[in-house]
Design a protein around this motif. Structure first.
Motif, short mmCIF file in Angstrom:
data_model
loop_
_atom_site.label_atom_id
_atom_site.label_comp_id
_atom_site.label_asym_id
_atom_site.label_seq_id
_atom_site.Cartn_x
_atom_site.Cartn_y
_atom_site.Cartn_z
N PHE A 26 0.84 -1.21 0.00
CA PHE A 26 0.00 0.00 0.00
C PHE A 26 0.87 1.25 0.00
CE2 PHE A 26 -3.69 -2.26 2.41
CZ PHE A 26 -4.17 -2.77 1.21
N HIS A 27 1.93 1.22 0.78
CA HIS A 27 2.79 2.40 0.89
C HIS A 27 3.56 2.65 -0.40
CE1 HIS A 27 6.14 4.94 2.46
NE2 HIS A 27 5.19 5.42 3.23
N GLN A 28 3.99 1.59 -1.03
CA GLN A 28 4.77 1.72 -2.26
C GLN A 28 3.91 2.06 -3.47
OE1 GLN A 28 7.05 -1.76 -3.25
NE2 GLN A 28 7.91 -0.87 -5.11
N CYS A 29 2.75 1.41 -3.58
CA CYS A 29 1.94 1.51 -4.79
C CYS A 29 0.70 2.38 -4.64
CB CYS A 29 1.50 0.12 -5.24
SG CYS A 29 2.85 -1.04 -5.52
N GLY A 30 0.31 2.67 -3.42
CA GLY A 30 -0.97 3.31 -3.19
C GLY A 30 -2.04 2.24 -3.06
N VAL A 31 -3.07 2.52 -2.28
CA VAL A 31 -4.08 1.50 -2.03
C VAL A 31 -4.85 1.13 -3.30
CG1 VAL A 31 -6.18 0.98 -0.72
CG2 VAL A 31 -4.31 2.24 0.38
N GLY A 32 -5.21 2.14 -4.10
CA GLY A 32 -6.00 1.87 -5.29
C GLY A 32 -5.29 0.99 -6.30
N ARG A 33 -3.98 1.13 -6.43
CA ARG A 33 -3.23 0.36 -7.43
C ARG A 33 -2.69 -0.95 -6.87
NH1 ARG A 33 -1.62 5.61 -8.36
NH2 ARG A 33 0.29 5.34 -7.17
N SER A 34 -2.89 -1.18 -5.60
CA SER A 34 -2.43 -2.44 -5.00
C SER A 34 -3.43 -3.55 -5.27
CB SER A 34 -2.26 -2.27 -3.48
OG SER A 34 -1.28 -1.29 -3.19
#
Length: 206
Positions: A24-32
């Motif tokens: 989540f931190h690396q990709c963002g929640v929406g793109r995870s």
């Protein structure tokens, strides 16, 4: 054997939560994706569904994994009987909150995810109110402390406890957003205790 299985299941659950936080931190929640989280955790997608109904459930589990101990620490000061003045308790609780953010990278990561890396669309479109629940709970708690301060005569005369609580709520939220934005750098972290002290001093009875 059953005990070992339960312990292994709990470890798997914890590994999934830790992996979700990183993704989540690396990709963002929406793109995870759950597939990506499964790979990061070294488990199957089915293992995630065994523990969590969907990505939103995993998101909230990640939040509670950090918020539960953090809230216990700040509430222990906010409601501590050793503070005869509730305003002292509020100040101590706010300082502890920002101290934990500075000392615990995992806690900071979760707040960065919630504030900077989560879009309330698709499966998250209906959960924004739940995401904000801890913030509203914080408002209710500090309002109760300001009400007690007013009853004890330590709140500056003429100040409404609810209005003052909302002001402290907005102050804390703004400071948090500035800190996580990173533009102020370490200088802001150094100045936070003084900013909190000044904020609280303006509410104290002469």
């Amino acid at each position: 054997m059953a005990r070992k299985t339960k312990e292994e299941a709990e470890k798997t659950r914890k590994d999934i939560i830790d992996a979700a936080r990183r993704v989540f931190h690396q990709c963002g929640v929406g793109r995870s994706t759950l597939d990506g989280i499964a790979r990061a955790a070294g488990v199957t997608r089915g293992a995630i569904y065994w523990h969590f109904a969907d990505k939103a459930a995993l998101f909230f589990a990640m939040r509670e994994d950090v918020f539960t101990p953090l809230t216990a620490r700040t509430d222990a000061l906010l409601f501590a009987e050793r503070f005869s003045d509730p305003i002292d308790a509020i100040e101590a609780s706010l300082n502890e909150f920002f101290r934990v953010l500075e000392d615990c990278p995992v806690v900071r990561e979760v707040f960065e995810i919630m504030i900077l890396r989560c879009e309330y669309v698709e499966e998250f479109a209906g959960v924004e109110q739940e995401v904000k629940r801890p913030a509203y709970a914080f408002l209710e708690k500090i309002e109760s402390r300001y009400q007690l301060a007013a009853a004890r005569g330590t709140l500056r005369r003429g100040l409404d406890p609810l209005a003052v609580a909302r002001d402290t709520w907005a102050f804390t939220s703004g400071l948090l957003h500035l800190l996580l934005g990173g533009r102020e750098g370490a200088d802001l972290e150094r100045r936070i205790p003084g900013m909190i002290a000044l904020h609280m001093a303006l509410r104290r009875a002469p």
